[in-house]
Motif scaffolding. Structure first.
Motif, PDB file in Angstrom:
ATOM      1  N   LEU A  36       0.836  -1.199   0.000  1.00  0.00           N
ATOM      2  CA  LEU A  36       0.000   0.000   0.000  1.00  0.00           C
ATOM      3  C   LEU A  36       0.876   1.255   0.000  1.00  0.00           C
ATOM      4  O   LEU A  36       0.610   2.223  -0.718  1.00  0.00           O
ATOM      5  CB  LEU A  36      -0.915  -0.017   1.233  1.00  0.00           C
ATOM      6  CG  LEU A  36      -1.974   1.065   1.296  1.00  0.00           C
ATOM      7  CD1 LEU A  36      -2.909   0.998   0.099  1.00  0.00           C
ATOM      8  CD2 LEU A  36      -2.798   0.933   2.579  1.00  0.00           C
ATOM      9  N   CYS A  37       1.927   1.218   0.785  1.00  0.00           N
ATOM     10  CA  CYS A  37       2.843   2.358   0.875  1.00  0.00           C
ATOM     11  C   CYS A  37       3.446   2.647  -0.498  1.00  0.00           C
ATOM     12  O   CYS A  37       3.471   3.794  -0.965  1.00  0.00           O
ATOM     13  CB  CYS A  37       3.929   2.044   1.900  1.00  0.00           C
ATOM     14  SG  CYS A  37       5.070   3.384   2.137  1.00  0.00           S
ATOM     15  N   SER A  38       3.904   1.589  -1.121  1.00  0.00           N
ATOM     16  CA  SER A  38       4.561   1.758  -2.411  1.00  0.00           C
ATOM     17  C   SER A  38       3.596   2.352  -3.447  1.00  0.00           C
ATOM     18  O   SER A  38       3.951   3.260  -4.195  1.00  0.00           O
ATOM     19  CB  SER A  38       5.066   0.374  -2.838  1.00  0.00           C
ATOM     20  OG  SER A  38       5.288   0.338  -4.187  1.00  0.00           O
ATOM     21  N   GLU A  39       2.350   1.875  -3.453  1.00  0.00           N
ATOM     22  CA  GLU A  39       1.391   2.375  -4.439  1.00  0.00           C
ATOM     23  C   GLU A  39       0.904   3.778  -4.098  1.00  0.00           C
ATOM     24  O   GLU A  39       0.698   4.606  -4.992  1.00  0.00           O
ATOM     25  CB  GLU A  39       0.192   1.416  -4.556  1.00  0.00           C
ATOM     26  CG  GLU A  39       0.543   0.044  -5.089  1.00  0.00           C
ATOM     27  CD  GLU A  39       1.188   0.081  -6.470  1.00  0.00           C
ATOM     28  OE1 GLU A  39       0.910   1.011  -7.238  1.00  0.00           O
ATOM     29  OE2 GLU A  39       1.999  -0.825  -6.756  1.00  0.00           O
ATOM     30  N   LEU A  40       0.726   4.055  -2.807  1.00  0.00           N
ATOM     31  CA  LEU A  40       0.280   5.403  -2.427  1.00  0.00           C
ATOM     32  C   LEU A  40       1.360   6.434  -2.744  1.00  0.00           C
ATOM     33  O   LEU A  40       1.067   7.566  -3.128  1.00  0.00           O
ATOM     34  CB  LEU A  40      -0.053   5.451  -0.922  1.00  0.00           C
ATOM     35  CG  LEU A  40      -1.377   4.806  -0.497  1.00  0.00           C
ATOM     36  CD1 LEU A  40      -1.507   4.777   1.021  1.00  0.00           C
ATOM     37  CD2 LEU A  40      -2.572   5.558  -1.092  1.00  0.00           C
ATOM     38  N   GLU A  41       2.594   6.029  -2.579  1.00  0.00           N
ATOM     39  CA  GLU A  41       3.715   6.935  -2.879  1.00  0.00           C
ATOM     40  C   GLU A  41       3.659   7.355  -4.351  1.00  0.00           C
ATOM     41  O   GLU A  41       3.873   8.513  -4.687  1.00  0.00           O
ATOM     42  CB  GLU A  41       5.029   6.231  -2.555  1.00  0.00           C
ATOM     43  CG  GLU A  41       6.213   7.174  -2.554  1.00  0.00           C
ATOM     44  CD  GLU A  41       7.427   6.563  -1.854  1.00  0.00           C
ATOM     45  OE1 GLU A  41       7.471   5.319  -1.713  1.00  0.00           O
ATOM     46  OE2 GLU A  41       8.305   7.330  -1.458  1.00  0.00           O
ATOM     47  N   LYS A  42       3.319   6.368  -5.201  1.00  0.00           N
ATOM     48  CA  LYS A  42       3.232   6.692  -6.634  1.00  0.00           C
ATOM     49  C   LYS A  42       2.045   7.628  -6.894  1.00  0.00           C
ATOM     50  O   LYS A  42       2.125   8.536  -7.701  1.00  0.00           O
ATOM     51  CB  LYS A  42       3.036   5.410  -7.448  1.00  0.00           C
ATOM     52  CG  LYS A  42       4.279   4.536  -7.514  1.00  0.00           C
ATOM     53  CD  LYS A  42       3.948   3.258  -8.277  1.00  0.00           C
ATOM     54  CE  LYS A  42       4.892   2.134  -7.889  1.00  0.00           C
ATOM     55  NZ  LYS A  42       4.374   0.818  -8.231  1.00  0.00           N
TER      56      LYS A  42
END
Lengths: 551, 399
Positions: A36-42
């Protein structure tokens, strides 16, 4: 390049304390946090930051950079081994690395991030989806939200410890009730990983009388295991023969027992030769030693049930793909990721009809009662003896199952954040009751009010809150108790009184009960706003309400 | 007119509801121009010695009239002092002035009063039975909590007989709720008035508020005032047993009175989620401190699910003017206030908790002037007015 953010744009912070402290391959909740972190960062770009809980506050998380051995040695030599050693070490390393590149050390222009760790500020959003019940910060969410104006969004994975404490280690029901209550009071909104979890959570809140928060269901991405890594000869050999796969830690709730009993029944009924191997992939946990012993000793099922552990993603993927079909007889789940993984790889699944499991696969899965070994035995035998049925069902799954992606999960979270911010605004009006929210030196707290008692000094001081950098109006309500009362003086200050933002004398209350109205502008966010009222021994007044209104 | 009150508790320093009621009954009689003497038997060792009161008999004496006097001490005292000459004489000797009216509070000492009138009185003494509860139901409930159904049934039968004796032999009866009066009326044709529980108009002092703040820590709190009377604890757990999520982390439930330690001592206390972190037991507090609590509370809770009669704490709560969350049984006798401003009624636990949360989140409640006036009917002077009329009626107005 992303657009520069305006000062009023809330920063979206992701609490990655769980991942930062995790040293094994990510599984379950750790995986959710990281994906989730990785996708939200994008999705959020420069509006997004990661933070960890460190020494009693959240600070920006900057993963370790490739290190310079010389710098490390120097830092280790000079830096005291305080509680914040690890984080201080990283910041100092970056500072020294930056200074090394510049010819003139003194002219190095340091970004604020390098000078000191940035922290979530009033109006920012903090998302926390990790192993929060194991961390001290959960107890601080309420304070961070109330006093420091953070919008905290947390996550409920399931209520199994509350609903089924018998499947957990020790009597954890009460502890988890308290955890969920803490989460509720500290959060602005809550993510739930399934409709069932959402129902369970709201039901618990109603039973306990906790506030009912806005909730949002976020279907988790189907983490289809990658084919990176080597497949061991043992797995290769195993996968050459037909087998049924069950991917899950081995614990009582997962109900491996019903599968064992089903196999036992089938063997007793003379079907042993028809049965493929039953492969359990997962670590053995608490409360299953008797079951594992039964499986080991049962002559009926001998050699039919295999237990595997510590597989890499490629091996897991191989097993999924080569399995005849998958099973998932869990007594209760908050979601049921392995069901989604199996479906995403086009496999037929026999699953328990309990908890959230029917939400994962809808009508593409064959559901069975988890307490009924005969039903499982019949269903297994049915599939094993009808390969055509399996093919037909696989075709239906291939056509009908749309794998869930983490991008989709992140988009749902993003839209939820937007709705939460739209509902309350990033910087809403805040109301304080002096008797509860302020301190007094010379007065008396009478419920929500502060009253004078014939003493000189500060009738009121506090509440030391965080505010965003915008103009404000402060309205102080109350009354003078006698006509000939002396007046009072109010000021609004920062930095322990060293910076005065506004001040005025209080001589009377209006008919509407307004004692003072002060306006000021904050040029930068603050974390210690203080309002003080000084009275003399002759002042006879009562302060009943303080409003801080962003303009 | 000389009025004698008979009770199983002293009233010099009233602590529990029964003591407050009788104390106000006495004050009311005095305000009505009567001379009042109070005598009785201390129903427990926990009461301090008081003039006119015989100390609590030993267990072996109490056991002569009932197999197990636990929770039935008051009944046993009644039997002992009406049936055994030695005990009768000791109590009779405490009556210094021959009364015109004997006000027997509770049925326990009614047998004594009857015997006293029959044997010792030279004039026509009237007996007024003050009934603050339907005792047999209450006793059945209390005994069942600790000793099981068989003992409870036995207790109920004994107490019902005692209660019926009082009702059928009294010259007049005073009840605390319309419900009680209707039940009583079925067994007597004698005058039977309704004099609900009330509240005293008291002054809040700085010391009292400081005393209350010492317990609340200056936090927003919901107040529960109750004695260690078993239904008070039972009701609390019935409502809050699933958890206390209705109280924010920076708020508290402050419990004044004996029920606090009873709740803390119960095995359910540690199993009730969040309770230990928000629960403050102030224990038995002084009158100024109690007033401090009533003044500084944000809300007052009345989680009463059992019991008969009217709850004196309901009157206090209504008079305090704070948010009130109560049950239907808690408002027995105060039905006219159930839909008043700031009052929420719920008998179902989750609804009760939801109201607590809503009230605690709401701004402080301020009574409107018309509502304040309406609540003046709760003052003891008003609620006990019918009792003065009853006494006049009984004696033909001979003050």
């Amino acid at each position: 390049m992303s657009k520069p953010l305006s000062s009023s744009t809330p920063m979206i912070w992701m609490n990655v304390t769980t991942s930062a402290n995790w040293t094994r391959p990510p599984v379950g909740i750790v995986r959710v946090e990281q994906m989730l972190c990785s996708e939200l960062e994008k999705l959020f770009g420069s509006q997004f930051k990661k933070c960890v809980w460190m020494d009693g506050s959240f600070v920006e998380w900057i993963p370790d950079q490739p290190t310079d051995k010389n710098i490390d040695e120097r830092i280790d030599f000079i830096l005291p081994r305080s509680a914040s050693f690890e984080i201080a070490r990283r910041f100092l390393a970056r500072f020294l690395a930056a200074s090394k590149k510049e010819k003139n050390f003194l002219k190095v222009a340091l970004s604020p991030d390098v000078c000191r760790p940035t922290q979530p500020r009033a109006g920012d959003v903090l998302i926390s989806v990790g192993l929060d019940w194991d961390n001290l910060y959960t107890a601080e969410f309420f304070n961070l939200s109330k006093k420091h104006g953070l919008k905290i969004i947390t996550c409920c994975y399931d209520l199994i410890p509350v609903l089924f404490p018998q499947y957990c280690v020790g009597d954890v029901a009460n502890r988890f009730k308290m955890y969920f209550n803490q989460l509720t009071w500290g959060s602005s909104a809550l993510l739930c990983i399934s409709q069932k979890t959402q129902q369970d959570y709201i039901s618990l809140c109603k039973k306990m009388g906790s506030p009912i928060l806005p909730t949002c269901i976020i279907p988790l991405g189907d983490s289809i295991p990658s084919d990176v890594g080597d497949v061991s000869p043992e797995i290769q050999k195993l996968s050459e023969e037909p087998f049924i796969l069950f991917v899950s830690t081995i614990e009582r709730r997962k109900n491996h027992e019903v599968l064992y009993r089903a196999y036992h029944l089938l063997c007793m009924a003379g079907h042993k030769k028809l049965l493929p191997k039953l492969v359990f992939v997962g670590m053995a946990g608490w409360g299953v030693s008797d079951l594992l012993k039964d499986i080991e000793l049962d002559p009926q099922t001998s050699d039919l049930i295999v237990q595997l552990n510590h597989l890499n993603d490629a091996e897991l993927r191989t097993l999924y793909k080569k399995s005849l079909f998958c099973v998932y007889p869990s007594l209760y789940e908050g979601w049921g990721l392995p069901v989604g993984e199996a479906l995403a790889l086009g496999k037929v699944v026999l699953a328990s009809d309990q908890g959230s499991l029917p939400e994962v696969g809808g009508d593409l899965v064959c559901y069975l009662p988890p307490w009924n070994p005969q039903a499982w035995a019949d269903a297994i035998l049915g599939l094993v003896t009808s390969p055509a049925d399996i093919k037909c069902m696989e075709q239906k799954i291939s056509n009908g199952y749309a794998p869930r992606t983490w991008v989709g999960t992140a988009k749902t979270v993003k839209s939820f954040i937007t709705s939460v911010l739209e509902k309350d605004g990033t910087n809403p009006k805040r109301t304080f009751y002096p008797g509860y929210d302020f301190s007094t030196q010379s007065g008396l707290s009478v419920g929500p009010c502060l009253k004078t008692v014939g003493q000189n000094g500060f009738l009121m001081f506090g509440p030391y809150i965080s505010l965003a950098a915008v103009p404000y109006q402060i309205r102080i309500h109350g009354s003078f108790e006698t006509e000939n009362s002396a007046g009072a003086h109010v000021d609004v200050v920062l930095d322990q009184g060293n910076t005065i933002l506004a001040n005025q004398n209080i001589t009377h209350a209006t008919k509407e009960g307004l004692l003072a109205e002060l306006s000021f502008k904050l040029d930068k966010p603050c974390s210690d706003l203080e309002i003080r009222i000084v009275v003399s021994a002759e002042t006879d007044m009562c302060v009943s309400l303080v409003e801080i209104i962003p303009l | 007119m000389n009025i004698l009150t008979l009770s199983t508790y002293p009233i010099d320093v009233p602590m529990h509801g029964g003591q407050h009621r009788l104390s106000n009954v006495v004050s009311n009689y005095k305000k009505g121009g009567h001379t009042v003497h109070s005598v009785g038997v201390l129903g427990s060792d926990s009461y301090p010695p008081a003039k006119g009161f015989v100390s609590c008999p030993q267990v072996d004496a109490l056991s002569r009239h009932i197999e197990n006097p636990f929770l039935m001490e008051d009944f046993s005292i009644g039997e002992l002092f009406s049936k055994e000459d030695a005990y009768f004489k000791v109590l009779a000797q405490n009556i210094e002035t021959e009364p015109d009216v004997i006000h027997v509070e509770h049925p326990w000492l009614f047998g004594f009063a009857k015997r006293y009138v029959d044997l010792c009185s030279k004039k026509q003494v009237k007996i007024l039975y003050g009934s603050p509860n339907i005792e047999y139901k209450l006793k059945h409930y209390n005994v069942s909590l600790y000793l099981g159904e068989k003992s409870a049934t036995n207790a109920r039968e004994k107490v019902l007989r005692c209660e019926m004796t009082a009702i059928m032999n009294a010259d007049a009866i005073c009840c605390v709720s319309e419900q009680d009066r209707l039940w009583t009326r079925k067994s007597t044709t004698k005058p039977c008035v309704l004099a609900p529980n009330g509240v005293a108009e008291r002054v809040t002092t700085e010391a009292g508020i400081r005393g209350a703040n010492a317990f609340s820590g200056g936090r927003k709190f919901a107040l529960y005032c109750a004695s260690a009377h078993p239904p008070n604890m039972a009701g609390f757990f019935e409502i809050f047993e699933k958890g206390v999520g209705c109280i924010a982390p920076n708020e508290r439930i402050v419990v004044a009175g004996g029920v606090g330690s009873a709740i803390q001592g119960d095995k359910r206390f540690s199993k009730t989620a969040q309770l230990s972190s928000v629960f403050v037991s102030a224990g038995l507090v002084s009158e100024p401190c109690l007033q401090g609590f009533l003044e500084t509370a944000h809300a007052i809770i009345l989680p009463i699910t059992q019991g008969e009669g009217t709850n004196l704490k309901t009157a206090e709560a209504l008079w305090a003017g704070k948010h009130i969350i109560g049950t239907t049984p808690a408002f027995r006798g105060f039905e006219q206030f159930m839909s008043s401003e700031g009052v929420c009624i719920a008998d179902e636990p989750s609804q009760f908790l939801a109201y607590v949360r809503q009230s605690m989140s709401a701004p402080p409640h301020a009574l409107s002037l018309p509502e304040r006036d309406r609540r003046k009917t709760l003052l003891w002077d008003n609620t006990l007015q019918p009792l003065l009329g009853l006494v006049s009626q009984m004696t033909g107005d001979k003050i």
